[in-house]
Design an enzyme around this catalytic site. Sequence first.
Site, PDB file in Angstrom:
ATOM      1  CG  HIS A   1      -1.871  -1.054   1.365  1.00  0.00           C
ATOM      2  ND1 HIS A   1      -1.760  -2.062   2.285  1.00  0.00           N
ATOM      3  CD2 HIS A   1      -3.014  -1.300   0.668  1.00  0.00           C
ATOM      4  CE1 HIS A   1      -2.799  -2.878   2.166  1.00  0.00           C
ATOM      5  NE2 HIS A   1      -3.561  -2.455   1.185  1.00  0.00           N
TER       6      HIS A   1
ATOM      7  N   GLY B   1      -2.974  -1.993  -6.914  1.00  0.00           N
ATOM      8  CA  GLY B   1      -1.891  -2.959  -7.059  1.00  0.00           C
ATOM      9  C   GLY B   1      -2.207  -4.037  -8.087  1.00  0.00           C
TER      10      GLY B   1
END
Length: 280
Positions: free
Chosen positions: A39, A150
Site C-alpha cells: 500500500h 496494485g
Amino acid sequence: MGLPIVRTVADLRAEVSQWRKDGLSVGLVPTMGALHEGHLTLVRTALETCDRVVVTLFVNPKQFGPNEDYGTYPRTEEEDATKLAGAGAHLLYAPDVAEMYGEDGGATTVMVSGLGDVLEGEFRPGFFNGVATVVTKLLLQALPDRAFFGEKDYQQLNVIKRFVRDLDIPVDIQGVATVREADGLAMSSRNAYLNFEERDIAPTLYRTISEVSERFKVGGKAEALSKWAAQQLLDAGFQKVDYVLIRHADDLTQEAVKGEPIRVLAAAFLGKARLIDNVG
Ligand code: PAF
C-alpha cells in the site's frame, strides 16, 4: 504532525476542492486498511505524479461473501494513519458504512459482466459487484485525477479499468507492480492470518505460478500445467486450490495464446488465509 482524517463525503470534497482551486493535482489510493509495504508503494507512486494524495480506508461489506472474513478483517486505523503520514500521504478518508451506503444500504450496484464473472468472480460470487460499486463511489466522491491499484489484484485492476471506461469516469487508472517479501510471497493484509508453519509454505504459490509461466513459454500445455500446479500446491500443504489458470493478459475471459501476453492467476487456501497471486 498527524495525518488529517475526514469521515464524510462533504469534508472530503471540501479538502479536494480547495486543492483544485490552488491548481493542485490529486491522486487517490483506495484501501481496506491493515496497510503494508504494498500500500505504501502505491502512495509513493502516486506522489510521483500527483501534488496531493488521498488514501481511503473502508472495509467494504459489499465485497465479502456471507462466509468470508468481513467480521475479522484486520482493522488498524491508528497504525495505518501513522504509516501513511510517514509515506507522505496528505489526507485519510475513512467513512463508516452508513456514510458510504446511506441508512438503507443503497439500491445501486455496478456490475461488469464477463470479466467480473470469471476466476475470482466465479469463486467469490458478488465480489466484483461490491468492488466496482465502492470504487465507483470513491472515485465520484473524491474526483481524483489518477487512482492507483496494485497488480497483486490483477483481475480487480482490469475490472476497475473496464467500468471506468464504460461509465466515462474522468480518471486515469494506474496499476502498480506487486510488492513481494524477500522469499517471493506477495504482500497482502491477509498474510496476517498465516501461522509460522503456513508462512513458510506460502511462497510456494509464487514459485509455482512463475514456473507455470516459464513452462508455458517453452511449449507446455495450459491444461496440464494447471493440473500440475494445483498438485504442487496441495503437496506443499495448501488445503484447497480454487484455480491456477493461464489467461490472455489483456482479456482474462480468454485462454492464453502462444506469442501473446499471458497472465497466470491462482487462488488457494492455506490455513485461514485464501491467498491469490499472479504473474505475467
Ligand atoms: O483492493 C482492495 O483493497 C479493495 O478491493 C478496494 C479496491 C480498496 C475496494 O474496496
